[in-house]
Design an enzyme around this catalytic site. Structure first.
Site, PDB file in Angstrom:
ATOM      1  N   LYS A 437      32.816  81.531  55.484  1.00  0.00           N
ATOM      2  CA  LYS A 437      31.575  82.158  56.295  1.00  0.00           C
ATOM      3  C   LYS A 437      30.456  82.212  55.195  1.00  0.00           C
ATOM      4  O   LYS A 437      30.550  83.294  54.649  1.00  0.00           O
ATOM      5  CB  LYS A 437      32.042  83.367  57.065  1.00  0.00           C
ATOM      6  N   TRP A 442      29.810  78.876  59.405  1.00  0.00           N
ATOM      7  CA  TRP A 442      31.059  78.446  59.020  1.00  0.00           C
ATOM      8  C   TRP A 442      30.664  77.246  58.150  1.00  0.00           C
ATOM      9  O   TRP A 442      30.246  76.253  58.652  1.00  0.00           O
ATOM     10  CB  TRP A 442      31.777  78.285  60.541  1.00  0.00           C
TER      11      TRP A 442
END
Length: 544
Positions: A437, A442
């Site tokens: 992250k 992501w």
């Protein structure tokens, strides 16, 4: 009103009985631990399995007792899958690659009464024998002349044991299809391994699914070679699926040398083979160096980790072999989804599907959920946590009431992050513990690994997250160069810059001779995190 159909139990013993009666002359070919080639038939396998069940009965083994098995794939180990379960006992398939502490933990947790083992596996039990609290003896899968000197107590020769039994029609136990049959433990990368107790019913149904055309699709005309060890989720159901289909079975033993595997694939006219991507990457290198092909091999099934797109394309274009990617885990009795492209799509579109984890076979269901546990609609391009349920999916962990396997809705908590598209294909982006992250967004380590592995000078690639002063986490690439290559990190990053989003580009690249793998063949990212630590700049540098 009930239907008026016969009520027959789905038991593992019924599989080998069927193979013996209908495909009794079909061959089972094994490379033994000593290296020689052994041949016999399903009829022979069934007779010896009956004898082993009788021998265990003489040793006092009862229904429900756990019997550990640590072995590589060969005919004697295959027999134990039927001899142990046919008595109503439970075969605990032990992964000999586990650390001694994990090995002792699983054996004690299972309360194994006897250990079945190859002669080659005896040293691992010698190393932890004083910690094994329930083991009464060791049955060595060998002829007497091949049993080495050992410090273990009560060592029994398997061949002598079944030779003492004259009853190759010893009656199978009257078991219920819901009774436990096999016990397999997770690899325990984030804590103690957890036990998954399969039933007779789940093993038979998962083997049925294995043979369906939208899964592996094995039939009596096939020759099946499981390179994946039988201690990986019951060998991905192969010990039951191959006899059920009447397929010739080729078992490679413990020698994972590419020349030896290639010899069996070509010499035995193997049509379907199963192994983790690392094996197929090495086989690709072997064939390129030797100028050989794969004979009659038409289909490869791979799992454990995502196969690189370039590898799938090379096998198809250069050798005429299609690769299907399967997803599953110990808790799902191995494979649950398979990547098969639909008819009539372009070559590139077919590859797009083959690199996914595919769609579930009948009997399995999957979904992804958001942070609140709500299902993510399939028309949204958003990842979530993967859940699974089905006829052969675990509902609980064995003797572990404090470790729930399912969520409040009864779906298995897989620990994987992914997306399910409108076409039903699953695309995993990470393990929950491996997700990167960066700046609140992501990044898929799996997609990055696949992209990097497509570089012509890279054999294998792994991506881990490293701390970063500004973005919290950034991806870091570890790669294995192709033999003779001197490709640099800068060249790899320049190549990747044309294939992934700019903000996905790894901060740095490190080269290594070998990427570590877990006992189940997956990239060992825990080991990589220990090897590479954050440098002053926030990039990763190798530990000294």
């Amino acid at each position: 009103m009930h239907g008026l159909m016969q009520q027959r139990q789905l038991t593992i013993s019924s599989v080998i009985d069927y193979a013996s009666q209908v495909y009794g002359d079909v061959e089972v070919v094994s490379r033994t631990i000593e290296g020689s080639i052994h041949r016999y038939t399903y009829r022979d396998c069934a007779r010896r399995a009956h004898r082993f069940a009788e021998a265990l009965d003489r040793l006092g083994v009862k229904a429900g007792d756990r019997i550990g098995g640590a072995s590589w794939n060969h005919y004697r180990y295959l027999e134990t899958f039927y001899g142990v379960t046919g008595l109503g006992a439970i075969l605990h398939t032990i992964n000999p690659r586990l650390f001694a502490e994990q090995l002792a933990y699983t054996i004690n947790h299972a309360e194994d009464r006897f250990i079945i083992a190859d002669a080659a596996c005896l040293p691992i039990f010698e190393a932890c024998r004083d910690r094994l609290t329930h083991v009464e003896g060791y049955i060595v899968l060998s002829a007497p002349e091949h049993i080495p000197n050992t410090s273990l107590q009560n060592v029994i020769c398997y061949d002598d044991l079944i030779a003492d039994s004259g009853d190759d029609q010893f009656p199978w136990a009257n078991v219920d299809e819901w009774d436990g049959s096999a016990l397999c433990y997770t690899s325990g990368t984030t804590g103690d391994p957890k036990g998954v107790l399969y039933s007779h019913r789940s093993c038979v149904l998962s083997a049925y699914a294995f043979n369906m055309p939208n899964a592996v699709g094995v039939g009596f005309r096939d020759t099946l070679m499981p390179i994946v060890p039988f201690f990986h989720g019951n060998g991905w159901s192969v010990p039951f699926a191959a006899p059920m289909a009447g397929a010739k079975l080729v078992l490679p033993g413990r020698d994972m040398d590419m020349a030896k595997l290639h010899e069996l694939i070509v010499g035995e006219d193997v049509t379907v083979a199963l192994a983790v991507p690392t094996i197929w990457l090495s086989m690709l290198e072997h064939m390129r160096q030797t100028g050989t092909d794969l004979g009659q091999l038409a289909k490869i099934v791979t799992g454990g980790s995502a196969p690189p797109r370039a590898m799938i394309a090379d096998y198809e274009s250069d050798y005429g072999v299609t690769i299907s990617h399967a997803w599953g885990m110990t808790e799902t009795s191995a494979a649950t989804t398979f990547s098969h492209p639909p008819n009539g799509v372009s070559h590139d579109a077919a590859l797009d599907v083959r690199v996914t984890q595919g769609r579930p076979v009948f009997g399995s269901e999957i979904r992804v959920v958001d942070d609140a546990g709500e299902p993510v609609p399939r028309d949204r391009d958003a990842p979530g946590e993967l859940r699974a349920r089905g006829f052969w999916v675990a509902s609980d962990y064995y003797n572990a009431p404090d470790k729930p396997a399912v969520d409040s809705n009864g779906w298995l908590i897989t620990g994987d992050i992914g997306k399910i598209g409108p076409d039903g294909n699953l695309r995993l982006t990470d393990r929950a513990k491996d997700v990167i992250k960066s700046g609140g967004e992501w990044i898929s380590s799996i997609d990055l690994e696949n992209a990097a592995a497509g570089h012509p000078d890279i054999v294998e690639a792994a991506v881990i997250a490293v701390p970063h002063e500004r973005w919290q986490e950034r991806p870091f690439l570890i790669a294995v160069r192709r033999q003779g290559s001197a490709v640099t990190g800068a060249e790899v990053l320049a190549w990747l810059s044309k294939r992934v989003a700019k903000w996905w580009l790894p901060e740095d690249v490190a080269f290594t001779d070998e990427i570590p793998h877990t006992g189940t063949g997956k990239i060992d990212k825990m080991a990589l995190r220990k090897q590479f630590v954050a440098g002053k700049s926030g990039f990763a540098t190798g530990q000294t």
